[in-house]
Scaffold this motif. Sequence first.
Motif, PDB file in Angstrom:
ATOM      1  N   GLU A 135       0.803  -1.222   0.000  1.00 45.97           N
ATOM      2  CA  GLU A 135       0.000   0.000   0.000  1.00 45.97           C
ATOM      3  C   GLU A 135       0.836   1.273   0.000  1.00 45.97           C
ATOM      4  N   GLU A 136       2.033   1.255   0.553  1.00 49.15           N
ATOM      5  CA  GLU A 136       2.805   2.487   0.621  1.00 49.15           C
ATOM      6  C   GLU A 136       4.260   2.266   0.238  1.00 49.15           C
ATOM      7  N   ASN A 137       4.739   3.109  -0.653  1.00 48.27           N
ATOM      8  CA  ASN A 137       6.135   3.163  -1.059  1.00 48.27           C
ATOM      9  C   ASN A 137       6.349   4.591  -1.562  1.00 48.27           C
ATOM     10  N   GLU A 138       6.889   5.458  -0.694  1.00 48.71           N
ATOM     11  CA  GLU A 138       6.892   6.898  -0.954  1.00 48.71           C
ATOM     12  C   GLU A 138       7.497   7.251  -2.302  1.00 48.71           C
ATOM     13  N   LEU A 139       8.630   6.659  -2.628  1.00 50.43           N
ATOM     14  CA  LEU A 139       9.243   6.929  -3.922  1.00 50.43           C
ATOM     15  C   LEU A 139      10.201   5.800  -4.260  1.00 50.43           C
ATOM     16  N   THR A 140      10.049   5.251  -5.456  1.00 49.47           N
ATOM     17  CA  THR A 140      10.908   4.150  -5.880  1.00 49.47           C
ATOM     18  C   THR A 140      11.142   4.217  -7.376  1.00 49.47           C
ATOM     19  N   LEU A 141      12.204   3.586  -7.810  1.00 49.14           N
ATOM     20  CA  LEU A 141      12.478   3.423  -9.232  1.00 49.14           C
ATOM     21  C   LEU A 141      11.806   2.131  -9.664  1.00 49.14           C
ATOM     22  N   GLN A 142      10.651   2.253 -10.274  1.00 44.32           N
ATOM     23  CA  GLN A 142       9.833   1.091 -10.607  1.00 44.32           C
ATOM     24  C   GLN A 142      10.400   0.314 -11.788  1.00 44.32           C
ATOM     25  N   ASN A 143      10.842   1.028 -12.809  1.00 52.75           N
ATOM     26  CA  ASN A 143      11.463   0.417 -13.985  1.00 52.75           C
ATOM     27  C   ASN A 143      12.725   1.194 -14.339  1.00 52.75           C
ATOM     28  N   ALA A 144      13.783   0.479 -14.669  1.00 51.76           N
ATOM     29  CA  ALA A 144      15.036   1.114 -15.113  1.00 51.76           C
ATOM     30  C   ALA A 144      15.833   0.056 -15.862  1.00 51.76           C
ATOM     31  N   PHE A 145      15.659   0.001 -17.183  1.00 54.24           N
ATOM     32  CA  PHE A 145      16.318  -1.052 -17.956  1.00 54.24           C
ATOM     33  C   PHE A 145      16.813  -0.522 -19.294  1.00 54.24           C
ATOM     34  N   VAL A 146      17.672  -1.310 -19.897  1.00 51.00           N
ATOM     35  CA  VAL A 146      18.216  -1.018 -21.220  1.00 51.00           C
ATOM     36  C   VAL A 146      17.869  -2.173 -22.150  1.00 51.00           C
ATOM     37  N   ASP A 147      17.376  -1.834 -23.337  1.00 50.80           N
ATOM     38  CA  ASP A 147      17.100  -2.820 -24.390  1.00 50.80           C
ATOM     39  C   ASP A 147      18.163  -2.716 -25.479  1.00 50.80           C
ATOM     40  N   LEU A 148      18.637  -3.858 -25.915  1.00 50.47           N
ATOM     41  CA  LEU A 148      19.514  -3.945 -27.080  1.00 50.47           C
ATOM     42  C   LEU A 148      18.833  -4.851 -28.092  1.00 50.47           C
ATOM     43  N   SER A 149      18.440  -4.294 -29.237  1.00 55.47           N
ATOM     44  CA  SER A 149      17.710  -5.047 -30.263  1.00 55.47           C
ATOM     45  C   SER A 149      18.633  -5.406 -31.414  1.00 55.47           C
ATOM     46  N   LEU A 150      18.602  -6.676 -31.801  1.00 54.19           N
ATOM     47  CA  LEU A 150      19.483  -7.176 -32.850  1.00 54.19           C
ATOM     48  C   LEU A 150      18.669  -7.937 -33.889  1.00 54.19           C
ATOM     49  N   PRO A 151      18.718  -7.543 -35.157  1.00 55.59           N
ATOM     50  CA  PRO A 151      18.030  -8.315 -36.199  1.00 55.59           C
ATOM     51  C   PRO A 151      18.772  -9.624 -36.448  1.00 55.59           C
ATOM     52  N   LEU A 152      18.015 -10.715 -36.554  1.00 52.37           N
ATOM     53  CA  LEU A 152      18.606 -12.029 -36.817  1.00 52.37           C
ATOM     54  C   LEU A 152      18.251 -12.547 -38.199  1.00 52.37           C
ATOM     55  N   GLY A 153      17.645 -11.719 -38.982  1.00 51.56           N
ATOM     56  CA  GLY A 153      17.221 -12.124 -40.318  1.00 51.56           C
ATOM     57  C   GLY A 153      16.103 -11.217 -40.774  1.00 51.56           C
ATOM     58  N   THR A 154      15.495 -11.575 -41.895  1.00 56.41           N
ATOM     59  CA  THR A 154      14.449 -10.730 -42.462  1.00 56.41           C
ATOM     60  C   THR A 154      13.263 -10.580 -41.531  1.00 56.41           C
ATOM     61  N   ASP A 155      12.828 -11.684 -40.896  1.00 57.18           N
ATOM     62  CA  ASP A 155      11.621 -11.660 -40.087  1.00 57.18           C
ATOM     63  C   ASP A 155      11.867 -12.036 -38.633  1.00 57.18           C
ATOM     64  N   THR A 156      13.094 -12.007 -38.187  1.00 55.66           N
ATOM     65  CA  THR A 156      13.410 -12.442 -36.830  1.00 55.66           C
ATOM     66  C   THR A 156      14.241 -11.379 -36.115  1.00 55.66           C
ATOM     67  N   ALA A 157      13.906 -11.127 -34.848  1.00 55.91           N
ATOM     68  CA  ALA A 157      14.625 -10.126 -34.067  1.00 55.91           C
ATOM     69  C   ALA A 157      14.844 -10.641 -32.656  1.00 55.91           C
ATOM     70  N   LEU A 158      15.963 -10.239 -32.079  1.00 57.98           N
ATOM     71  CA  LEU A 158      16.317 -10.581 -30.706  1.00 57.98           C
ATOM     72  C   LEU A 158      16.438  -9.298 -29.900  1.00 57.98           C
ATOM     73  N   THR A 159      15.792  -9.267 -28.738  1.00 60.50           N
ATOM     74  CA  THR A 159      15.906  -8.133 -27.827  1.00 60.50           C
ATOM     75  C   THR A 159      16.451  -8.614 -26.491  1.00 60.50           C
ATOM     76  N   LEU A 160      17.537  -8.001 -26.050  1.00 63.73           N
ATOM     77  CA  LEU A 160      18.143  -8.296 -24.757  1.00 63.73           C
ATOM     78  C   LEU A 160      17.796  -7.157 -23.811  1.00 63.73           C
ATOM     79  N   ARG A 161      17.180  -7.488 -22.669  1.00 62.08           N
ATOM     80  CA  ARG A 161      16.757  -6.470 -21.699  1.00 62.08           C
ATOM     81  C   ARG A 161      17.370  -6.785 -20.341  1.00 62.08           C
TER      82      ARG A 161
END
Length: 464
Positions: A135-161
Amino acid sequence: MRALRYIGCLALLVAAAPSAKAEEVCRLEPAKLRFDDNYECFRQSENRKGLPAAFKFIPIDQNGQAFLSLGGEVRQRYEYTREPLFGADLQDESGVWLQRYTFHGDLNLGPHVRVFGQLSSALETGRAGGPNPVEENELTLQNAFVDLSLPLGTDTALTLRSGRQELMFGSGRLVDVREGPNVRRTFDAARATVEFPGWRIDVLAAQPRRPRPGIFDDESNEEQALWGVYAVGEDWLPFGAIDLYYLVYQNDAGAFAQGTARERRHSIGARFHGGKGGWDWNWEAIYQFGSFGDGTISAWSIASETGFAFEDRPWRPRIGLSANIASGDDDPADAELGTFNPLFPRGNYFSQAAVLGPRNFFNFHPFVTVRPADTWSLTADMNLYWRLNKNDGVYAPAGQLIRQPSGRNKRFVGSAVSLTSEYALAENLILTAIYSHFFAGDFIRATAPSEDIDFFELTFQFKF
């Protein structure tokens, strides 16, 4: 923390202001996980006139490959519960006021690198005995991430988070962000996502965050861990989509009616979902095995929701039935454990009143929803609960044991009737009112206290 509240007040003023004409064409549809929002509509400059459209897509380079998007949420909720936990918990004098404010920034540095950050402030006023951990959390970092997206072909992609992130898979029966409570759930996690035609596959290793009430004082919960793989096949079956998954959960202090011990649990599951000709369905089956202390685990659950919508009738009624069952333990005196564990489920699994959790139960839930207007829906429903195994107890949504079996042979836990009204005051500005009455059943009356529960909620939520 004050800055978040000022932003929230500004957001409400924006919501109350007349919408720009461009917004009639280009609308923000906030996702449950805000980093899944789709900004493509705002890429065209003519669709970024007025607020909040102006800050949904802020170009950084000339071709718009790099851009920043800003957004957030203001949620104000009043709750009153008469005789909480059937009279076993402290009675709030005048109800509880819950506030939640979030603000996020999504920075895309071209097609391959993305940085997402989100601040969250959750406040509570009026709870007898003080706020509980969700119910209570005065202030927090809820999300903090980095995405690295890499194409693996014409119709395929990989995302590292990698980084702090909210997680939700499928219907949220095993892994969910916990939207209902004031403090949403988040994890420290590494995740790899592969997408190719018809399929999305996620591989992850995660540790939940332990929320604390102060400012930036949350910590990683080192007693628990989650890892595994979750695959979704969108058009793999002729009658809908399929989810297939294998998840491993570890808890150094798993607690059940049998006792507390180190728990290592494997979950194998399949979910079938889709819709056709007015019908919609969402069915899921899960089997669990592993170890609990010196004993073994063997547990299972089957969940279903099936509905039919009369789209050509006045008020477009939808009639639905949800039937769910989860195993319990048949002998608390032996080393083996048969109680199902929902891991990190929705905080309001059965209803917003959040009285019971999905362990050792059978639940029958018919409901009907009507829409008197495009901006207004009404839902009436009934929930019936039984214990599946008489030698196991009754659990809360977060997994706490709220009633020991106590040798009682009664199965019926109780029934609840609810009425929910949801009205859109403006775009993404929702007013929700809920009333629920929970009738204590034979098992609750046999183990006392056994007062009926009344629950009322009024929620005002704006996402921008």
